[in-house]
Design an enzyme around this catalytic site. Structure first.
Site, mmCIF file in Angstrom:
data_model
loop_
_atom_site.group_PDB
_atom_site.id
_atom_site.type_symbol
_atom_site.label_atom_id
_atom_site.label_comp_id
_atom_site.label_asym_id
_atom_site.label_seq_id
_atom_site.Cartn_x
_atom_site.Cartn_y
_atom_site.Cartn_z
ATOM 1 N N HIS A 1 33.204 -2.308 -5.615
ATOM 2 C CA HIS A 1 33.003 -3.598 -6.099
ATOM 3 C C HIS A 1 33.981 -4.286 -7.050
ATOM 4 O O HIS A 1 34.575 -3.522 -7.758
ATOM 5 C CB HIS A 1 31.552 -3.362 -7.054
ATOM 6 C CG HIS A 1 30.958 -4.584 -7.449
ATOM 7 N ND1 HIS A 1 31.191 -5.669 -8.257
ATOM 8 C CD2 HIS A 1 29.754 -5.124 -6.706
ATOM 9 C CE1 HIS A 1 30.625 -6.492 -8.312
ATOM 10 N NE2 HIS A 1 29.455 -6.219 -7.410
ATOM 11 N N ASP B 1 31.324 4.549 -11.888
ATOM 12 C CA ASP B 1 30.557 3.000 -11.745
ATOM 13 C C ASP B 1 29.129 3.349 -10.896
ATOM 14 O O ASP B 1 28.852 3.809 -9.822
ATOM 15 C CB ASP B 1 31.320 2.033 -10.824
ATOM 16 C CG ASP B 1 30.504 0.850 -10.401
ATOM 17 O OD1 ASP B 1 29.104 0.889 -10.813
ATOM 18 O OD2 ASP B 1 30.980 -0.015 -9.851
ATOM 19 N N GLN C 1 24.819 1.313 -8.661
ATOM 20 C CA GLN C 1 23.715 1.714 -7.723
ATOM 21 C C GLN C 1 23.446 3.263 -7.883
ATOM 22 O O GLN C 1 22.398 3.404 -7.472
ATOM 23 C CB GLN C 1 24.423 1.572 -6.345
ATOM 24 C CG GLN C 1 24.800 0.047 -5.867
ATOM 25 C CD GLN C 1 24.033 -0.834 -5.880
ATOM 26 O OE1 GLN C 1 22.738 -0.428 -5.839
ATOM 27 N NE2 GLN C 1 24.400 -2.252 -6.216
ATOM 28 N N LYS D 1 19.037 -3.291 -12.402
ATOM 29 C CA LYS D 1 18.997 -2.616 -11.113
ATOM 30 C C LYS D 1 18.206 -1.401 -11.303
ATOM 31 O O LYS D 1 18.153 -0.616 -10.400
ATOM 32 C CB LYS D 1 20.562 -2.289 -10.489
ATOM 33 C CG LYS D 1 21.455 -3.225 -10.319
ATOM 34 C CD LYS D 1 22.635 -2.940 -9.672
ATOM 35 C CE LYS D 1 23.813 -4.155 -9.639
ATOM 36 N NZ LYS D 1 23.676 -4.902 -8.804
ATOM 37 N N CYS E 1 30.361 -8.681 -2.951
ATOM 38 C CA CYS E 1 31.590 -8.682 -4.085
ATOM 39 C C CYS E 1 32.387 -7.214 -3.749
ATOM 40 O O CYS E 1 32.828 -6.674 -4.758
ATOM 41 C CB CYS E 1 30.745 -8.528 -5.304
ATOM 42 S SG CYS E 1 30.049 -9.906 -5.946
HETATM 43 N N1 C6P Z 1 26.285 -5.259 -7.385
HETATM 44 C C1 C6P Z 1 24.952 -6.293 -5.176
HETATM 45 O O1 C6P Z 1 24.344 -7.061 -4.823
HETATM 46 P P1 C6P Z 1 26.483 -6.084 -12.716
HETATM 47 O O2 C6P Z 1 26.623 -7.304 -12.141
HETATM 48 O O3 C6P Z 1 27.416 -5.723 -13.968
HETATM 49 O O4 C6P Z 1 25.219 -5.706 -13.135
HETATM 50 O O5 C6P Z 1 26.808 -5.182 -11.847
HETATM 51 C C2 C6P Z 1 28.055 -5.181 -10.869
HETATM 52 C C3 C6P Z 1 28.226 -4.063 -10.203
HETATM 53 C C4 C6P Z 1 29.097 -2.982 -10.312
HETATM 54 N N2 C6P Z 1 29.349 -2.123 -9.229
HETATM 55 C C5 C6P Z 1 28.668 -1.706 -8.294
HETATM 56 C C6 C6P Z 1 28.688 -0.705 -7.405
HETATM 57 C C7 C6P Z 1 27.605 -3.040 -8.077
HETATM 58 O O6 C6P Z 1 26.811 -2.871 -7.216
HETATM 59 C C8 C6P Z 1 27.484 -4.008 -8.988
HETATM 60 C C9 C6P Z 1 26.548 -5.072 -8.527
HETATM 61 C C10 C6P Z 1 25.261 -6.331 -6.843
HETATM 62 O O7 C6P Z 1 25.609 -5.434 -4.769
HETATM 63 C C11 C6P Z 1 25.433 -7.700 -7.283
HETATM 64 S S1 C6P Z 1 26.935 -8.288 -6.756
#
Ligand code: C6P
Length: 413
Positions: free
Chosen positions: A130, A207, A210, A233, A371
């Site tokens: 991401h 990371d 997910q 999440k 993203c």
């Molecule tokens: N992915 C998706 O729709 P934040 O925004 O900080 O809570 O998470 C960022 C992020 C980082 N790594 C991974 C693997 C992610 O999936 C995400 C967030 C969402 O896939 C929003 S773009």
């Protein structure tokens, strides 16, 4: 463990009623929420915990001797303990509250980078990342004249493990990879990847944005150095999340932000810093968010991973089978180990057009590059349609998605 169908259905309707939004309608149709990888819905328990905090306990933490401040501090620290237990951290001091995964990765990229990365060093990420796990490292490399290296990915969404081993070398300062890909659902073999990096003395950041909501995470068993996550999440509130970091690293890293709370003593000449985890929590924290987050992990704990995993794998298998039967549907991401995230395309129909029509049926899916632009470039795609399932979703909802996909085809025929 397989949960008998009848027991699951009874439990499922009770569970769905825990989530007020699931009984709402969109364009007069029952909401079908398949955008759980973007953010999950919140149970009443979490909503009530936040309301309860603001109605009865609201006060700043770690600052006052008065009753409310002490109550708020207790609740905030109790939430930290719940998160520490949830990921099996060795100590509560290894859990830093942040705004979420993005801020947690930025914290490590900046602070670890400041202390340990110099010109010519290498940072190793993967092609599945991401933007939140690319850009902070890329910017660090620019600042320090270090080099960003990328583990390649196969067409099916699995990382090339042989290439990974070859990329690890004496210049590698840190490996940063995701646990589960948000675009393709690939579950990466992180335990082995961490072991291989450690054999060469290289720390690893996972990371877990997910990963943490689909199965148990035991940071001690994984032996990762950092693990990042977002409460929103995990059926918890937005604007709060966490960073797990091994004490040995966190102690050696400089503060990321400066202000109140993170200090021990301040004079105009110099400042000494507070102990962990407060050294990394400058300013008034998101107390209500932390309390809601603690309630969310209680909720997940009560449901249990057996139930969650059984539900999610059933939904993934059912949806994969159902959509694959529709002529022209192409599943993107077919790794052997996969979480309940299903990316697909319908013939040559643009994903935005498809998503807009699917939305008309009250079905929320995500469309676009998710993203992960470099991953889409690698797959020669501009984006996909992504349905991501949670334990509260049903096979009937997947049937509705399949019907909507057929309508999309019909309209564009
Ligand atoms: N992915 C998706 O729709 P934040 O925004 O900080 O809570 O998470 C960022 C992020 C980082 N790594 C991974 C693997 C992610 O999936 C995400 C967030 C969402 O896939 C929003 S773009």
């Amino acid at each position: 463990m397989r949960i008998p169908e009848i027991q699951m259905n009874t439990t499922l309707s009770a569970i769905r009623s825990d989530f007020p939004i699931l009984s709402t309608t969109v364009y007069g149709k029952p909401l079908v929420y398949f955008d759980n990888a973007a953010t999950t819905q919140k149970p009443s328990a979490v909503i009530d915990a936040i309301t309860g905090y603001y109605s009865e306990t609201n006060s700043n933490v770690h600052r006052g001797v008065h009753h409310l401040s002490q109550q708020a501090t207790l609740a905030y620290e109790n939430a930290r303990k719940k998160i520490a237990d949830f990921v099996n951290a060795a100590s509560d001091a290894e859990i830093i509250f942040t705004r979420g995964t993005t801020e947690s990765i930025n914290l490590v990229a900046w602070s670890f980078g400041e202390a340990f990365v110099k010109e010519g060093d290498e940072i190793l990420i993967s092609a599945l990342e991401h933007h939140s796990n690319i850009v902070p490292w890329q910017q660090l490399c620019l600042r320090k004249k270090a080099v960003l290296r990328v583990i390649p990915v196969y067409d099916n969404g699995e990382l090339d493990q042989e290439a990974y081993m070859k990329l690890l070398n004496d210049c590698t300062r840190i490996v940063a990879v995701n646990h589960i890909s948000n675009s393709l659902g690939t579950i990466n073999p992180i335990k082995g990847m961490i072991r291989q990096a450690h054999e060469r003395g290289i720390p690893v950041l996972i990371d877990g944005a997910q990963g943490i909501s689909h199965g148990p995470v035991d940071v001690q068993e994984l032996n990762c150095d950092f693990y990042t996550f977002s409460a929103h999440k995990m059926y918890g509130p937005m604007g709060i999340g966490g960073l797990y970091g091994k004490k040995d690293w966190l102690k050696q890293m400089p503060p990321y932000q400066c202000g109140g709370e993170m200090i021990e003593k301040v004079t105009f000449e110099e400042t000494t810093f507070n102990e962990l985890p407060y050294k990394f929590e400058a300013g008034t924290p998101n107390v209500a968010g932390a309390i809601g987050f603690g309630t969310a992990v209680d909720y997940l704990g009560n449901l249990g991973w057996d139930f969650i995993r059984t539900r999610e794998s059933d939904l993934l298998n059912y949806a994969t089978e159902k959509l694959s039967q529709i002529e022209g549907v192409r599943i993107i991401g077919t790794s052997a180990q996969k979480a309940s995230i299903l990316s697909f395309l319908i013939g040559n129909i643009h994903f935005f057009d498809a998503g807009t029509i699917i939305d008309q049926y009250g079905i929320a899916v995500r469309t676009g590059n998710h993203c992960t632009q470099p991953l889409m470039d690698r797959l020669c795609l501009l984006g996909t349609i992504r349905a991501s399932f949670a334990f509260y979703n049903t096979r009937e909802e997947i049937d509705l998605l399949a019907e909507a996909v057929l309508k999309v085809k019909e309209l564009f025929a």
